[in-house]
Write an enzyme that holds these catalytic residues in place. Structure first.
Site, PDB file in Angstrom:
ATOM      1  CE  LYS A 115       6.619  -3.218  -8.859  1.00 48.94           C
ATOM      2  NZ  LYS A 115       6.126  -1.835  -9.003  1.00 48.94           N
ATOM      3  CE  LYS A 197      -0.681  -6.092   0.126  1.00 50.20           C
ATOM      4  NZ  LYS A 197       0.175  -4.917   0.291  1.00 50.20           N
ATOM      5  CE  LYS A 200      -2.414  -1.629  -6.839  1.00 52.65           C
ATOM      6  NZ  LYS A 200      -2.514  -0.196  -6.726  1.00 52.65           N
TER       7      LYS A 200
END
Ligand code: TRP
Length: 334
Positions: A115, A197, A200
């Site tokens: 991040k 994966k 979202k």
């Protein structure tokens, strides 16, 4: 233990639109776990502000997510469904646990590294201590089990380390939580890149099925799903990762096995198979979407769930918090 049941804690962030992967991989399992455990399911809005958010959007997404928990089948009378930010104990315990967590441990967290690379202009202290807040979430409720995806395992390991470290100094204060890894086959991959994966936060909208996608959109995304040139519906992970993912989705939505699915589509083309997978997803999501629409109209009901469950969460978490405050030497409240 609460009323003779083991305690389960989990949470999701209200950032991005929830995907079929979130539903089949997590939410659907939560529902099956809710009989066996005393469950706390939080909308972890405090975690979300570690990256910059639009306020109105965060608020509206958080409400949608909480509503979705109920629409997916979690009974708010039996499960504690609440906003993290409504229970001040999370922040209070997080502060204390910060003082029992090392900089070195937090620097090793892969999510922090990812991040901070992604948001290089905003590497804030909250992003760094994010796992400590997560530890506080879990330890406040003395959770025995925590269903998490593989990407959160490192944070759960850290939670266990913090709990054990604290217990070693002050006696048995915290239950040391165990991970609960769901059944295999529930890991849903991107429709555009089956090595990733389904997420979202994927920039490509065709990569993910969002829970609120309408039937036409769902069918279109499955038509475009990446496959291979083998041309047979076979569960062959090496050569056909895209087809494997579609088989897993089909199995999760219909309850059929991989073998049954291979047999059903023996000799048929990918076009037919993709249509069938799309239809199975449309049917699976239909009741969820209908329930969601119905709940969203019922503002008073959702408001009462939010209020009552936050009170219950505060009651349970305060017991742990008071004990911890006493252990570390804060003055007793007269
Ligand atoms: N960090 C988790 C995620 O992004 C969300 C989360 C916050 C969580 N607190 C938690 C999950 C406690 C399980 C238990 O997915």
């Amino acid at each position: 233990m609460i009323d003779g049941k083991k305690v389960l804690f989990s949470g999701m962030q209200a950032t991005g639109n929830l995907t079929l992967g979130n539903y089949l991989g997590a939410l659907k399992n939560w529902v099956t776990l809710s009989d066996e455990y005393e469950c706390f399911y939080s909308v972890v809005d405090m975690h979300s502000i570690t990256v910059r958010q639009d306020s109105a959007e965060l608020r509206s997404r958080a409400r949608k997510l909480l509503t979705l928990y109920i629409a997916a089948g979690l009974d708010p009378e039996k499960n504690c469904i609440y906003y993290q930010s409504h229970v001040s104990g999370h922040a209070e315990l997080a502060w204390i646990l910060n003082c029992f967590t090392y900089m070195g441990e937090l620097s090793r967290m892969t999510q922090f590294k990812d991040k901070s690379a992604k948001h290089a202009d905003n590497i804030n202290a909250g992003l760094f201590t994010y796992p400590v807040l997560m530890a506080a979430d879990i330890l406040l409720y003395q959770a025995d089990v925590v269903p998490v995806g593989i990407d959160q395992m490192q944070h759960l390991e850290l939670t266990r380390d913090i709990a054990q470290r604290f217990n070693a100094i002050y006696g048995d204060v915290f239950t040391v939580p165990e991970p609960y890894i769901g059944k295999v086959g529930a890991r849903i991959m991107s429709l555009q890149d089956p090595s990733k994966k389904m997420s979202k936060s994927d920039e490509n909208p065709n990569a993910s099925i969002y829970l609120m996608d309408d039937p036409d959109t769902i069918m279109r995304k499955f038509k475009r799903a990446v496959t291979d040139s083998v041309g047979a519906v076979r569960y062959n992970e090496e050569e056909q990762p895209g087809i494997c993912n579609l088989i897993d989705i089909y199995c999760a939505c219909t309850g059929k096995s991989r073998e049954e699915t291979e047999k059903e589509f023996d000799g048929k083309g990918y076009g037919d198979f993709k249509t069938a997978v799309g239809e199975s997803v449309v049917e699976k999501l239909r009741p969820l979407q209908e329930k969601m629409a119905e709940l969203e109209k019922n503002k008073d009901y959702i408001d009462s769930v939010i209020k009552n469950n936050a009170e219950r969460a505060a009651y349970v978490s305060n017991k742990t918090l008071r004990k911890v405050q006493k252990k570390v030497g804060f003055p007793i409240r007269p």
